[in-house]
Design a protein around this motif. Structure first.
Motif, PDB file in Angstrom:
ATOM      1  N   ALA A 288       0.859  -1.192   0.000  1.00 38.85           N
ATOM      2  CA  ALA A 288       0.000   0.000   0.000  1.00 38.85           C
ATOM      3  C   ALA A 288       0.895   1.242   0.000  1.00 38.85           C
ATOM      4  O   ALA A 288       0.626   2.235  -0.688  1.00 38.85           O
ATOM      5  CB  ALA A 288      -0.929  -0.015   1.209  1.00 38.85           C
ATOM      6  N   GLU A 289       1.987   1.159   0.742  1.00 39.64           N
ATOM      7  CA  GLU A 289       2.938   2.268   0.819  1.00 39.64           C
ATOM      8  C   GLU A 289       3.709   2.405  -0.509  1.00 39.64           C
ATOM      9  O   GLU A 289       3.820   3.505  -1.059  1.00 39.64           O
ATOM     10  CB  GLU A 289       3.889   1.958   1.990  1.00 39.64           C
ATOM     11  CG  GLU A 289       4.892   3.016   2.345  1.00 39.64           C
ATOM     12  CD  GLU A 289       4.264   4.337   2.726  1.00 39.64           C
ATOM     13  OE1 GLU A 289       3.057   4.362   3.072  1.00 39.64           O
ATOM     14  OE2 GLU A 289       4.963   5.363   2.640  1.00 39.64           O
ATOM     15  N   HIS A 290       4.214   1.284  -1.009  1.00 40.81           N
ATOM     16  CA  HIS A 290       5.019   1.271  -2.236  1.00 40.81           C
ATOM     17  C   HIS A 290       4.205   1.819  -3.422  1.00 40.81           C
ATOM     18  O   HIS A 290       4.629   2.754  -4.106  1.00 40.81           O
ATOM     19  CB  HIS A 290       5.465  -0.176  -2.497  1.00 40.81           C
ATOM     20  CG  HIS A 290       6.207  -0.400  -3.778  1.00 40.81           C
ATOM     21  ND1 HIS A 290       7.452   0.124  -4.030  1.00 40.81           N
ATOM     22  CD2 HIS A 290       5.877  -1.134  -4.888  1.00 40.81           C
ATOM     23  CE1 HIS A 290       7.857  -0.260  -5.240  1.00 40.81           C
ATOM     24  NE2 HIS A 290       6.920  -1.023  -5.774  1.00 40.81           N
ATOM     25  N   TYR A 291       3.022   1.249  -3.644  1.00 40.09           N
ATOM     26  CA  TYR A 291       2.204   1.719  -4.770  1.00 40.09           C
ATOM     27  C   TYR A 291       1.535   3.046  -4.427  1.00 40.09           C
ATOM     28  O   TYR A 291       1.311   3.879  -5.307  1.00 40.09           O
ATOM     29  CB  TYR A 291       1.171   0.654  -5.157  1.00 40.09           C
ATOM     30  CG  TYR A 291       1.836  -0.585  -5.724  1.00 40.09           C
ATOM     31  CD1 TYR A 291       2.521  -0.531  -6.931  1.00 40.09           C
ATOM     32  CD2 TYR A 291       1.821  -1.793  -5.027  1.00 40.09           C
ATOM     33  CE1 TYR A 291       3.171  -1.657  -7.441  1.00 40.09           C
ATOM     34  CE2 TYR A 291       2.464  -2.924  -5.528  1.00 40.09           C
ATOM     35  CZ  TYR A 291       3.142  -2.843  -6.734  1.00 40.09           C
ATOM     36  OH  TYR A 291       3.790  -3.941  -7.241  1.00 40.09           O
ATOM     37  N   GLY A 292       1.234   3.230  -3.129  1.00 41.71           N
ATOM     38  CA  GLY A 292       0.587   4.475  -2.689  1.00 41.71           C
ATOM     39  C   GLY A 292       1.416   5.694  -3.051  1.00 41.71           C
ATOM     40  O   GLY A 292       0.890   6.704  -3.514  1.00 41.71           O
TER      41      GLY A 292
END
Ligand SMILES: Cc1cc2nc3c(=O)[nH]c(=O)nc-3n(C[C@H](O)[C@H](O)[C@H](O)COP(=O)(O)O)c2cc1C
Length: 346
Positions: A41-45
């Protein structure tokens, strides 16, 4: 305003601009059961915060025995659904459309005994020709994976038909020697992919995006053109064009500004009305803009560029300089371990 920032529709979903993050496995960022160990979620976010229009989440294995690497994300059990739900929620806050690539690696899977369309030589592996029952099982696993993506709130899936993995092993005549109705003619070799696409449509919804990573398999564009047409008729909504098995570099016209792999997208675009995504070595915004402006492609996929610079899309849209991927040799360091990319260390 450059055409890079103009919206485009895939199936019924509007993508806010032409920038795609293609699937990029984050090596060593998952445990041996297919669960993330580093937040996606953080990486793609982060890439979504910076205006990326469409994100294709990295290859997710439809079966544990069909994994490309042991540390690959899984989508083979309902317990995996929450990790995709977190990505969907995070990216949807920014209006980014997000789908997941689903894959079975066939004879390129982990393990010593593997399955494929036909028996062929693979170092240190015993390859078995799939029985019709095994083909049915793989179809079911693809469909169940897509249903999990649907339940997770993702906007669609991308069926991995490229890079020499299982579906490529069916479409490529250099590997597929079957004598039943999955071998022989172009129509037979692409049949498994077509059945999967149709079953996913039935099991999800009319609106659910079904992308296809198409590997241009050999120098015969004639076959590729026939296959693209059949996949298009079967309900594929978008083609993400890359290499298949054994593609050899070929000359592109002098005035074409990008790589031969990117050029494959341009070639395939002549034969489908569905949006085409082109990829490879598009590191600078100027090239992305040129490819879109000159109608060489509908969408540009920025892989290593978006790894080197999570804000690549926003910077391209606002014409600011990006962190440029170093194109590490002999091999992309992110492809060894996500933390080893020199830009991740900064
Ligand atoms: C670290 C890494 C992981 C990749 N993982 C995938 C993948 O999961 N599925 C896929 O179809 N392609 C994968 N690729 C290929 C990329 O999607 C893309 O086609 C390739 O990087 C070329 O684009 P680029 O020059 O913009 O990086 C991967 C490439 C890299 C470097």
């Amino acid at each position: 305003m450059s055409k890079l920032e103009s919206p485009i529709k895939i199936n019924t979903t509007v993508i806010k601009n032409r920038i795609v993050m293609p699937p990029l496995v984050c090596f060593n960022w998952a445990d041996r059961n297919g669960f993330e160990t580093v937040s996606r979620a953080e990486h793609y976010g982060k890439r979504s915060d910076a205006e990326t229009g469409l994100i294709v989440i990295e290859a997710a294995a439809i079966e544990p025995s069909g994994r490309i690497v042991e540390s690959e994300l899984g989508i083979w059990t309902d317990e995996h659904i929450p990790q995709y739900n977190r990505i969907a929620n995070r990216c949807h806050q920014n209006g980014t459309v997000v789908i997941v690539q689903i894959v079975h690696a066939g004879s390129k899977s982990i393990g010593q005994t593997v399955i494929s369309s036909s028996v062929h030589e693979v170092d240190d592996k015993v390859v078995h020709e799939m029985t019709l029952d095994q083909i049915e099982d793989v179809k079911t696993s693809f469909v169940k994976a897509a249903v999990r993506a649907f339940k997770a709130g993702l906007d669609g899936v991308e069926v991995h038909g490229a890079h020499g993995y299982l579906l490529s092993q069916f479409t490529a005549k250099t590997v597929n020697n079957r004598t039943d109705y999955y071998g022989g003619s172009v129509k037979n070799r692409v049949k498994l992919s077509i059945e999967i696409v149709k079953l996913i449509r039935e099991a999800t919804s009319k609106e659910f995006i079904i992308g296809y990573r198409y590997g241009v398999n050999d120098p015969s564009f004639e076959e590729d053109i026939q296959m693209i047409k059949l996949l298009d008729d079967a309900g594929v909504d978008m083609f993400n064009v890359s290499a298949g098995i054994g593609i050899k570099p070929f000359e592109v016209p002098n005035n074409y500004p990008a790589s031969f792999i990117t050029y494959l997208g341009y070639q395939m675009k002549q034969h489908t009305q569905k949006p085409v995504v082109s990829v490879f070595g598009i590191l600078d915004p100027e090239l992305a803009i040129e490819l879109i402006e000159k109608d060489y492609t509908d969408m540009v996929a920025i892989g290593r560029g978006l790894l080197a610079d999570p804000k690549w899309s926003l910077k391209a849209l606002t014409q600011k300089p990006v962190n440029r991927c170093y194109q590490c040799k002999p091999r992309c360091k992110f492809a060894i371990d996500g933390h080893q990319c020199p830009w991740a260390k900064k």
